[in-house]
Structures are given as C-alpha cells and as structure tokens.
Design a protein around this motif. Structure first.
Motif, PDB file in Angstrom:
ATOM      1  N   ASN A   2       0.949  -1.079   0.082  1.00  0.00           N
ATOM      2  CA  ASN A   2      -0.077  -0.161  -0.058  1.00  0.00           C
ATOM      3  C   ASN A   2       0.790   1.432  -0.062  1.00  0.00           C
ATOM      4  N   VAL A   3       0.402   2.385  -0.396  1.00  0.00           N
ATOM      5  CA  VAL A   3       1.175   3.516  -0.670  1.00  0.00           C
ATOM      6  C   VAL A   3       0.185   4.670  -0.421  1.00  0.00           C
ATOM      7  N   PRO A   4       0.663   6.000   0.155  1.00  0.00           N
ATOM      8  CA  PRO A   4      -0.349   6.845   0.176  1.00  0.00           C
ATOM      9  C   PRO A   4      -0.414   7.588  -0.907  1.00  0.00           C
ATOM     10  N   ALA A   5      -1.509   8.538  -1.073  1.00  0.00           N
ATOM     11  CA  ALA A   5      -2.042   9.293  -2.200  1.00  0.00           C
ATOM     12  C   ALA A   5      -1.316  10.597  -1.895  1.00  0.00           C
ATOM     13  N   PRO A   6      -0.785  11.134  -2.961  1.00  0.00           N
ATOM     14  CA  PRO A   6       0.100  12.636  -2.859  1.00  0.00           C
ATOM     15  C   PRO A   6      -0.538  13.527  -1.976  1.00  0.00           C
ATOM     16  N   THR A   7      -1.922  13.736  -2.017  1.00  0.00           N
ATOM     17  CA  THR A   7      -2.685  14.781  -1.438  1.00  0.00           C
ATOM     18  C   THR A   7      -3.740  13.846  -0.718  1.00  0.00           C
ATOM     19  N   LYS A   8      -4.243  14.751   0.468  1.00  0.00           N
ATOM     20  CA  LYS A   8      -5.633  14.421   1.120  1.00  0.00           C
ATOM     21  C   LYS A   8      -6.762  14.182   0.262  1.00  0.00           C
ATOM     22  N   ALA A   9      -7.108  15.179  -0.584  1.00  0.00           N
ATOM     23  CA  ALA A   9      -7.937  15.090  -1.512  1.00  0.00           C
ATOM     24  C   ALA A   9      -7.982  13.735  -2.256  1.00  0.00           C
ATOM     25  N   LEU A  10      -6.836  13.554  -3.008  1.00  0.00           N
ATOM     26  CA  LEU A  10      -6.740  12.450  -4.051  1.00  0.00           C
ATOM     27  C   LEU A  10      -7.050  11.172  -2.990  1.00  0.00           C
ATOM     28  N   GLY A  11      -6.438  11.256  -2.030  1.00  0.00           N
ATOM     29  CA  GLY A  11      -6.752  10.080  -0.922  1.00  0.00           C
ATOM     30  C   GLY A  11      -8.245   9.693  -1.017  1.00  0.00           C
ATOM     31  N   GLU A  12      -8.846  10.691  -0.707  1.00  0.00           N
ATOM     32  CA  GLU A  12     -10.388  10.468  -0.540  1.00  0.00           C
ATOM     33  C   GLU A  12     -11.055  10.040  -1.737  1.00  0.00           C
ATOM     34  N   ARG A  13     -10.541  10.504  -3.053  1.00  0.00           N
ATOM     35  CA  ARG A  13     -11.016   9.867  -4.192  1.00  0.00           C
ATOM     36  C   ARG A  13     -10.812   8.559  -4.353  1.00  0.00           C
ATOM     37  N   TYR A  14      -9.459   8.069  -4.045  1.00  0.00           N
ATOM     38  CA  TYR A  14      -9.061   6.656  -4.103  1.00  0.00           C
ATOM     39  C   TYR A  14      -9.832   6.004  -3.254  1.00  0.00           C
ATOM     40  N   ARG A  15     -10.156   6.436  -1.979  1.00  0.00           N
ATOM     41  CA  ARG A  15     -10.964   5.212  -1.096  1.00  0.00           C
ATOM     42  C   ARG A  15     -12.295   5.512  -1.573  1.00  0.00           C
ATOM     43  N   GLN A  16     -12.884   6.175  -2.173  1.00  0.00           N
ATOM     44  CA  GLN A  16     -14.317   6.368  -2.750  1.00  0.00           C
ATOM     45  C   GLN A  16     -14.236   5.309  -4.156  1.00  0.00           C
ATOM     46  N   ALA A  17     -13.192   5.186  -4.705  1.00  0.00           N
ATOM     47  CA  ALA A  17     -13.147   4.425  -5.913  1.00  0.00           C
ATOM     48  C   ALA A  17     -13.124   2.979  -5.344  1.00  0.00           C
ATOM     49  N   ARG A  18     -12.236   2.710  -4.400  1.00  0.00           N
ATOM     50  CA  ARG A  18     -12.070   1.349  -3.993  1.00  0.00           C
ATOM     51  C   ARG A  18     -13.156   0.837  -3.198  1.00  0.00           C
ATOM     52  N   ASP A  19     -13.862   1.603  -2.531  1.00  0.00           N
ATOM     53  CA  ASP A  19     -15.020   1.255  -1.851  1.00  0.00           C
ATOM     54  C   ASP A  19     -16.333   0.967  -2.921  1.00  0.00           C
ATOM     55  N   GLU A  20     -16.506   1.851  -3.768  1.00  0.00           N
ATOM     56  CA  GLU A  20     -17.347   1.677  -4.826  1.00  0.00           C
ATOM     57  C   GLU A  20     -17.085   0.306  -5.491  1.00  0.00           C
ATOM     58  N   TYR A  21     -16.120  -0.033  -5.961  1.00  0.00           N
ATOM     59  CA  TYR A  21     -15.595  -1.201  -6.822  1.00  0.00           C
ATOM     60  C   TYR A  21     -15.941  -2.459  -5.778  1.00  0.00           C
ATOM     61  N   LEU A  22     -15.246  -2.639  -4.602  1.00  0.00           N
ATOM     62  CA  LEU A  22     -15.657  -3.398  -3.648  1.00  0.00           C
ATOM     63  C   LEU A  22     -17.090  -3.843  -3.360  1.00  0.00           C
ATOM     64  N   ASP A  23     -17.939  -2.738  -3.218  1.00  0.00           N
ATOM     65  CA  ASP A  23     -19.279  -2.747  -2.822  1.00  0.00           C
ATOM     66  C   ASP A  23     -19.937  -3.468  -3.942  1.00  0.00           C
ATOM     67  N   HIS A  24     -19.596  -3.134  -5.215  1.00  0.00           N
ATOM     68  CA  HIS A  24     -20.367  -3.773  -6.378  1.00  0.00           C
ATOM     69  C   HIS A  24     -19.945  -5.204  -6.393  1.00  0.00           C
ATOM     70  N   PHE A  25     -18.519  -5.358  -6.262  1.00  0.00           N
ATOM     71  CA  PHE A  25     -18.295  -6.988  -6.290  1.00  0.00           C
ATOM     72  C   PHE A  25     -19.059  -7.555  -5.473  1.00  0.00           C
ATOM     73  N   ILE A  26     -18.735  -7.212  -4.147  1.00  0.00           N
ATOM     74  CA  ILE A  26     -19.471  -7.841  -2.995  1.00  0.00           C
ATOM     75  C   ILE A  26     -20.931  -8.262  -3.315  1.00  0.00           C
ATOM     76  N   LYS A  27     -21.809  -7.092  -3.709  1.00  0.00           N
ATOM     77  CA  LYS A  27     -23.064  -7.573  -3.940  1.00  0.00           C
ATOM     78  C   LYS A  27     -23.274  -8.416  -5.061  1.00  0.00           C
ATOM     79  N   GLY A  28     -22.483  -8.444  -6.161  1.00  0.00           N
ATOM     80  CA  GLY A  28     -22.413  -9.235  -7.101  1.00  0.00           C
ATOM     81  C   GLY A  28     -22.473 -10.533  -6.859  1.00  0.00           C
ATOM     82  N   PHE A  29     -21.189 -10.966  -6.053  1.00  0.00           N
ATOM     83  CA  PHE A  29     -20.889 -12.244  -5.532  1.00  0.00           C
ATOM     84  C   PHE A  29     -21.826 -12.798  -4.632  1.00  0.00           C
ATOM     85  N   SER A  30     -22.397 -11.931  -3.824  1.00  0.00           N
ATOM     86  CA  SER A  30     -23.572 -12.530  -2.810  1.00  0.00           C
ATOM     87  C   SER A  30     -24.954 -12.353  -3.285  1.00  0.00           C
TER      88      SER A  30
END
Length: 252
Positions: free
Chosen positions: A166-194
C-alpha cells in the motif's frame, strides 16, 4: 533516536498484536473484504516472476506472516520452493499449520527486518524475493531503503524483487477519491458475488480491523528510486489500483 520508554511501548504493542497467537488467528480468519483486490495483487506478483513456470526456482518472502503470498508460488509453479521469513513466532507457527501439505517445499524462518541481521538467518540466494503488505511498516530511518540494498545481495542474476503493498496518495483530496473508488468497486463486487445479500459496509462490520499500529506507508516514487539505487533494473510499478500497488525490479 527513540528513548527507552518509547521503545518499550512499541515492543509491548507489538507483543500484544503480531506477537500473540490469539490476535494472529483472529487477524488471519477475517472474512477479507479486500480479497478481490488482493487476489489481483497476488496474480500480478506471480506473473512478473520472469522464470519459466516449470523452472525449479527458489523464492524468499520477507515479512511473510503465515505465508499467504509465498504459498501461491508453489501452487503456481510445480518445481518451486519457498522460504518465509517473519519476526512473529505465532505467525510462522500458523503458517506451518496451514501449509503442512507443502512442508517439503516451504520453510519458515523467524527473523526481524528491523536490522540487517536477518540476512544471517537465510542460506544461499534466491530467484525472487517477494513481499506483501509488510514493507510499508519499515519507514523509520529510511529502513526500507536499506532492506532493498540487502535484498539485492541475495537475489540471483536474472532474478527479481516484487512488493505488493500500500502507498499513500500524494494529497488528502486524492486519497479520498481513491478511497471512494476502492469502496465503490468492492461494494459492487460483493453485492454481485453475494447475489445482493450483503454489501461492503456489512462485510467490513463483520471483519473489523484488529490492528491499530502504525501504517507508515512510503511514497511510491521514493520506493522506486530506492530500488534503482540498490542496483535493480527495469524498476517500475507493475500494477496500481488507487493506493494498492505491485512494484519491483530485476537483477541483470
């Protein structure tokens, strides 16, 4: 340099977490809501090892834990062997229990990466040195920078070092965008898998984080520069999703 009280506190914290078998078993048995991303990380590590699949290679996993990444190599490469190195006796004991079917191909060694003394615990050289989600802890006094140099000495010519981390995002704002992208992807995956029976929030609640220690993630550009400094060639980030990466280099 840390004072003795700080060092004692850090050691006590480590013993209560990675040093304890109860904590280790709880940590290892979590449902793993990040598994979809980690599976791609593992696949990328396997595919970036440059040797032919049937070649009898020897690999070293540093900060291996119970060998979650290392075991993927013998399973993927029928003639390979692995050495797992970790500071936690409880982790290594769990690794031997879980991988007893591969006992003739996987060896577990206890040693800490905190100092170069770990090199005395391993014999010979390796075709690949790998690691997963461990090296980001070694940032104090640029320790990871020196680990890369130490690793270079045990990698055989034609071999490689590959880190899934894991690595940090260069900025706090980009870190939040990354977190949102990750969570949206995983939420979609988990809903589909289950079959829409569960979602990311429920999966996270079912397996809360049990580790509250430091996560001193190093910056990707810095790590790549340190690998080049150590002597590795064709250094690059091989795969990246948000703040999750696989990077490494090769020894000519």
């Amino acid at each position: 340099m840390a004072d003795s009280n700080s060092a004692s506190t850090a050691d006590a914290s480590w013993q209560q977490t990675w040093g304890g078998s109860d904590f280790i078993k709880r940590w290892a048995n979590k449902s793993g809501w990040q598994a979809p991303i980690r599976e791609v990380q593992t696949a990328m590590v396997l595919r970036m090892i440059p040797h032919p699949i049937d070649e009898p290679i020897r690999i070293l996993d540093i900060g291996a834990g119970y060998g979650a990444l290392a075991v993927a190599v013998p399973n993927d490469r029928p003639n390979s062997t692995a050495v797992c190195l970790d500071a936690s006796e409880a982790m290594l004991r769990l690794g031997m229990e879980r991988n007893s079917n591969l006992s003739d191909r996987i060896k577990f060694i206890q040693a800490s990466l905190d100092a170069a003394d770990w090199l005395k615990s391993v014999e010979g050289t390796f075709d690949a040195v790998i690691s997963a989600r461990a090296l980001h802890h070694f940032t104090e006094n640029h320790r990871r920078r020196y680990i890369f140099k130490e690793v270079f000495g045990v990698v055989r010519p034609g071999g490689c070092v590959i880190n899934a981390d894991n690595v940090p995002a260069p900025t706090k704002a980009l870190g939040e965008r990354y977190r949102q992208a990750r969570d949206e992807y995983l939420d979609h995956f988990i809903k589909g898998f289950s079959g829409d029976k569960t979602n990311l929030a429920e999966a996270q609640a079912a397996s809360p984080s049990t580790y509250q220690g430091p996560h001193n993630n190093g910056y990707l550009e810095e790590d790549l520069a340190w690998l080049r400094e150590a002597g590795f060639e064709d250094v690059d980030c091989f795969w990246k999703f948000a703040t999750t990466v696989v990077y490494g280099g090769f020894k000519s």
